[in-house]
Design a protein around this motif. Sequence first.
Motif, PDB file in Angstrom:
ATOM      1  N   ARG A 108       0.878  -1.179   0.000  1.00 48.68           N
ATOM      2  CA  ARG A 108       0.000   0.000   0.000  1.00 48.68           C
ATOM      3  C   ARG A 108       0.907   1.218   0.000  1.00 48.68           C
ATOM      4  N   PHE A 109       0.624   2.146  -0.906  1.00 48.25           N
ATOM      5  CA  PHE A 109       1.486   3.318  -1.022  1.00 48.25           C
ATOM      6  C   PHE A 109       0.674   4.546  -1.400  1.00 48.25           C
ATOM      7  N   VAL A 110       1.308   5.682  -1.271  1.00 44.23           N
ATOM      8  CA  VAL A 110       0.738   6.947  -1.710  1.00 44.23           C
ATOM      9  C   VAL A 110       1.873   7.776  -2.316  1.00 44.23           C
ATOM     10  N   VAL A 111       1.583   8.406  -3.443  1.00 48.83           N
ATOM     11  CA  VAL A 111       2.531   9.329  -4.062  1.00 48.83           C
ATOM     12  C   VAL A 111       2.184  10.712  -3.527  1.00 48.83           C
ATOM     13  N   ASP A 112       3.162  11.364  -2.964  1.00 44.82           N
ATOM     14  CA  ASP A 112       2.964  12.675  -2.346  1.00 44.82           C
ATOM     15  C   ASP A 112       2.518  13.705  -3.390  1.00 44.82           C
ATOM     16  N   PRO A 113       1.504  14.512  -3.059  1.00 40.78           N
ATOM     17  CA  PRO A 113       1.070  15.552  -3.995  1.00 40.78           C
ATOM     18  C   PRO A 113       2.166  16.565  -4.336  1.00 40.78           C
ATOM     19  N   ASP A 114       3.211  16.644  -3.519  1.00 41.13           N
ATOM     20  CA  ASP A 114       4.315  17.566  -3.795  1.00 41.13           C
ATOM     21  C   ASP A 114       5.346  16.999  -4.766  1.00 41.13           C
ATOM     22  N   LEU A 115       5.069  15.826  -5.340  1.00 41.22           N
ATOM     23  CA  LEU A 115       5.968  15.248  -6.343  1.00 41.22           C
ATOM     24  C   LEU A 115       6.200  16.280  -7.442  1.00 41.22           C
ATOM     25  N   PRO A 116       7.468  16.536  -7.808  1.00 40.67           N
ATOM     26  CA  PRO A 116       7.737  17.536  -8.851  1.00 40.67           C
ATOM     27  C   PRO A 116       6.956  17.234 -10.130  1.00 40.67           C
ATOM     28  N   PRO A 117       6.426  18.259 -10.763  1.00 43.49           N
ATOM     29  CA  PRO A 117       5.628  18.076 -11.982  1.00 43.49           C
ATOM     30  C   PRO A 117       6.383  17.386 -13.117  1.00 43.49           C
ATOM     31  N   SER A 118       7.703  17.452 -13.097  1.00 41.00           N
ATOM     32  CA  SER A 118       8.488  16.826 -14.161  1.00 41.00           C
ATOM     33  C   SER A 118       8.512  15.300 -14.046  1.00 41.00           C
ATOM     34  N   VAL A 119       8.083  14.757 -12.920  1.00 43.94           N
ATOM     35  CA  VAL A 119       8.084  13.300 -12.722  1.00 43.94           C
ATOM     36  C   VAL A 119       6.690  12.766 -13.035  1.00 43.94           C
ATOM     37  N   ASN A 120       6.590  11.994 -14.104  1.00 44.05           N
ATOM     38  CA  ASN A 120       5.317  11.404 -14.517  1.00 44.05           C
ATOM     39  C   ASN A 120       5.296   9.890 -14.363  1.00 44.05           C
ATOM     40  N   THR A 121       6.482   9.295 -14.212  1.00 46.64           N
ATOM     41  CA  THR A 121       6.592   7.846 -14.075  1.00 46.64           C
ATOM     42  C   THR A 121       7.580   7.527 -12.964  1.00 46.64           C
ATOM     43  N   ILE A 122       7.170   6.616 -12.099  1.00 45.88           N
ATOM     44  CA  ILE A 122       8.025   6.131 -11.015  1.00 45.88           C
ATOM     45  C   ILE A 122       8.136   4.624 -11.184  1.00 45.88           C
ATOM     46  N   THR A 123       9.331   4.094 -11.048  1.00 48.27           N
ATOM     47  CA  THR A 123       9.529   2.648 -11.135  1.00 48.27           C
ATOM     48  C   THR A 123      10.012   2.136  -9.786  1.00 48.27           C
ATOM     49  N   LEU A 124       9.220   1.254  -9.200  1.00 46.73           N
ATOM     50  CA  LEU A 124       9.546   0.627  -7.923  1.00 46.73           C
ATOM     51  C   LEU A 124       9.968  -0.810  -8.210  1.00 46.73           C
ATOM     52  N   SER A 125      11.188  -1.138  -7.831  1.00 44.04           N
ATOM     53  CA  SER A 125      11.663  -2.507  -8.054  1.00 44.04           C
ATOM     54  C   SER A 125      12.079  -3.137  -6.734  1.00 44.04           C
ATOM     55  N   TYR A 126      11.913  -4.438  -6.665  1.00 42.86           N
ATOM     56  CA  TYR A 126      12.317  -5.206  -5.493  1.00 42.86           C
ATOM     57  C   TYR A 126      13.241  -6.316  -5.938  1.00 42.86           C
ATOM     58  N   THR A 127      14.284  -6.530  -5.152  1.00 43.45           N
ATOM     59  CA  THR A 127      15.146  -7.691  -5.340  1.00 43.45           C
ATOM     60  C   THR A 127      14.931  -8.583  -4.133  1.00 43.45           C
ATOM     61  N   LEU A 128      14.653  -9.849  -4.383  1.00 42.19           N
ATOM     62  CA  LEU A 128      14.357 -10.804  -3.320  1.00 42.19           C
ATOM     63  C   LEU A 128      15.600 -11.634  -3.010  1.00 42.19           C
ATOM     64  N   PHE A 129      15.946 -11.685  -1.729  1.00 43.90           N
ATOM     65  CA  PHE A 129      17.127 -12.415  -1.261  1.00 43.90           C
ATOM     66  C   PHE A 129      16.719 -13.574  -0.380  1.00 43.90           C
ATOM     67  N   ASP A 130      17.474 -14.661  -0.445  1.00 44.97           N
ATOM     68  CA  ASP A 130      17.299 -15.804   0.453  1.00 44.97           C
ATOM     69  C   ASP A 130      18.065 -15.500   1.738  1.00 44.97           C
ATOM     70  N   VAL A 131      17.340 -15.348   2.847  1.00 44.37           N
ATOM     71  CA  VAL A 131      17.969 -15.066   4.139  1.00 44.37           C
ATOM     72  C   VAL A 131      17.742 -16.206   5.126  1.00 44.37           C
ATOM     73  N   THR A 132      17.401 -17.373   4.608  1.00 45.05           N
ATOM     74  CA  THR A 132      17.088 -18.522   5.460  1.00 45.05           C
ATOM     75  C   THR A 132      18.220 -18.845   6.419  1.00 45.05           C
ATOM     76  N   GLU A 133      19.426 -18.979   5.897  1.00 42.67           N
ATOM     77  CA  GLU A 133      20.561 -19.354   6.738  1.00 42.67           C
ATOM     78  C   GLU A 133      20.879 -18.269   7.760  1.00 42.67           C
ATOM     79  N   ARG A 134      20.837 -17.030   7.327  1.00 40.08           N
ATOM     80  CA  ARG A 134      21.155 -15.922   8.231  1.00 40.08           C
ATOM     81  C   ARG A 134      20.151 -15.861   9.386  1.00 40.08           C
ATOM     82  N   VAL A 135      18.871 -16.029   9.072  1.00 32.92           N
ATOM     83  CA  VAL A 135      17.836 -15.985  10.115  1.00 32.92           C
ATOM     84  C   VAL A 135      17.928 -17.226  10.997  1.00 32.92           C
ATOM     85  N   SER A 136      18.196 -18.370  10.400  1.00 36.72           N
ATOM     86  CA  SER A 136      18.316 -19.613  11.175  1.00 36.72           C
ATOM     87  C   SER A 136      19.468 -19.540  12.166  1.00 36.72           C
TER      88      SER A 136
END
Length: 190
Positions: A148-176
């Motif tokens: 769930r997100f919201v784009v702030d109304p103060d976003l500069p007018p020159s920005v019309n496209t935002i790209t949100l990317s996620y990289t998924l990591f295996d943290v099984t061993e670290r958490v274990s």
Amino acid sequence: MQFSENTKISAKLLALAASMLVFAIFIMPPLYDAFCEITGLNGKTGGRYEAVPAAVDTSRLVTVQFLASNNKNMPWTFAPSVLSVKVHPGEIMDTAFLAFNPTNRDMIGQAIPSLVPFKAAEYFHKTECFCFNQQALKAGEGEELPLRFVVDPDLPPSVNTITLSYTLFDVTERVSNNPNKSRTSSAREG
């Protein structure tokens, strides 16, 4: 005498390699995070944002694109449920990413976000995100991961496209290896 000199050089090289490993694993990530926070580079998004009532700017539409990738050691299937949405600044938007663990073992994943253009990072606010918690999936289990997100109304007018990317990591061993870390997402805790 030559054997002793080779042993000294080998010990020095081994110590250097161990030092580099410690630096790369324990020292560099916090330094990198601090650098990104100070400079705003890498489009790292902030943590949880508490939404406040704001006027929705219905005169403007911003396209938000979603990308997902896996670290090379992460075998899960991971993808956005939609590739993009159009949102009015100030409007709360819900979407999701889909994750599936095709392996025969239980695993824990952690998603790391990045946002471009970099200057939009301070105007993109996540109020709920699977990236706030580690995601535990049993062997053969799939999950819809909310965002769930919201784009702030103060976003500069020159920005019309935002790209949100996620990289998924295996943290099984670290958490274990660290029993104090949470192994479940907040969605499954409540």
